[in-house]
Scaffold this motif. Structure first.
Motif, mmCIF file in Angstrom:
data_model
loop_
_atom_site.group_PDB
_atom_site.id
_atom_site.type_symbol
_atom_site.label_atom_id
_atom_site.label_comp_id
_atom_site.label_asym_id
_atom_site.label_seq_id
_atom_site.Cartn_x
_atom_site.Cartn_y
_atom_site.Cartn_z
ATOM 1 N N PRO A 155 0.924 -1.177 -0.029
ATOM 2 C CA PRO A 155 0.128 -0.037 0.005
ATOM 3 C C PRO A 155 0.851 1.233 -0.054
ATOM 4 O O PRO A 155 1.935 1.225 0.731
ATOM 5 N N ALA B 247 -1.357 3.737 3.387
ATOM 6 C CA ALA B 247 -1.762 3.169 4.537
ATOM 7 C C ALA B 247 -1.139 2.023 5.133
ATOM 8 O O ALA B 247 -0.493 1.395 4.074
ATOM 9 N N ALA C 271 -4.102 -3.667 4.912
ATOM 10 C CA ALA C 271 -5.296 -4.375 5.561
ATOM 11 C C ALA C 271 -5.512 -5.675 5.074
ATOM 12 O O ALA C 271 -6.524 -6.521 5.543
ATOM 13 N N GLN D 189 -5.385 -0.799 0.114
ATOM 14 C CA GLN D 189 -4.486 -1.081 1.220
ATOM 15 C C GLN D 189 -4.097 -2.522 1.249
ATOM 16 O O GLN D 189 -3.477 -3.006 2.355
#
Length: 250
Positions: free
Chosen positions: A16, A19, A22, A51
């Motif tokens: 990412p 960020a 995730a 992400q």
């Protein structure tokens, strides 16, 4: 048995930009191929899940651009089952290492495979507990019907109706078997599509990831299963069906 090639390139990895990670996507190319085969799919995943960490390992066997996940080229059916199991165990060790490296767990992990890579991904997610929350399995000749269904994983089978390398009936059999085992599985079939990572199937894969509520959530809420099988023409799977926002894998 042949050993993994010492010349195996390092995996391709996309991180990412702005960020913390995730999700983790691990993409497995087909036989006699390399990660470039999946670049259209990578682009779609990256757009939908900005992400995500996206990792594309090379198959461990073979030299040059044509690499394999299993240790023997063109094995017979009996040998193929064991070779895929060995490849799945090796893959799982790599996936666990990448999960630790990026601070992500099985629920945030998706295994994605095409052809031989999908056979290995299916074996890994079914045989190794909590390895991945999702699996996208494109156009593959599966080694054997699953003996167990992952209790906390959702499997999405995506296939061309005109596939002559891996006939669609095999995907139907896997779907039926996982349904018998009370697994969480969907099957999307596109007409007039052969043994190919067709754009229609890629779009449908993203839709499944963004909108498909895991079966265990349906059961918790409604007490009833949601057995999903959909067949489309390739033109029906249009870009207009895409969800505008990305969601987590779980």
């Amino acid at each position: 048995m042949p050993h993994a090639s010492d010349s195996r390139p390092a995996p391709l990895c996309i991180l990412p930009t702005h960020a913390a990670p995730a999700q983790l996507f691990v993409l497995l190319h087909g036989e006699a191929a390399e990660p470039g085969q999946l670049f259209d799919l990578v682009a779609a995943i990256r757009a939908a899940f900005p992400q995500a960490v996206i990792i594309q390992p090379y198959g461990p066997f073979g030299d040059g651009p044509g690499r394999r996940w299993i240790a023997q080229a063109a094995p017979d059916a009996a040998a193929y089952v064991g070779l895929v199991a060995d490849a799945a165990a090796a893959l799982a060790a790599d996936v666990r290492a990448w999960q630790r490296q990026h601070g992500l767990g099985g629920e945030q992990t998706a295994l994605v495979g095409f052809s031989e890579g999908a056979a290995v991904a299916l074996e890994a997610v079914c045989s190794i507990s909590a390895l991945a929350g999702r699996a996208l399995l494109f156009a593959t000749r599966f080694a054997a019907l699953p003996e167990v269904a992952p209790p906390a994983g959702t499997l999405h089978l995506l296939h061309g109706a005109a596939d002559r390398v891996a006939p669609v009936e095999q995907a139907r059999q896997v779907h039926a078997r996982l349904a018998e085992l009370q697994g969480d599985v969907t099957l999307d079939i596109a007409s007039n599509v052969g043994h190919d990572l067709h754009a229609a199937l890629i779009r449908q894969a993203i839709i499944r990831l963004q909108t498909c509520v895991p079966l265990r959530s349906w059961e918790d809420a409604l007490g009833a299963p949601d057995l999903r099988v959909d067949e489309y023409s390739a033109t029906d799977l249009s870009a207009s069906r895409l969800s505008p926002g990305s969601k987590t894998l779980h």
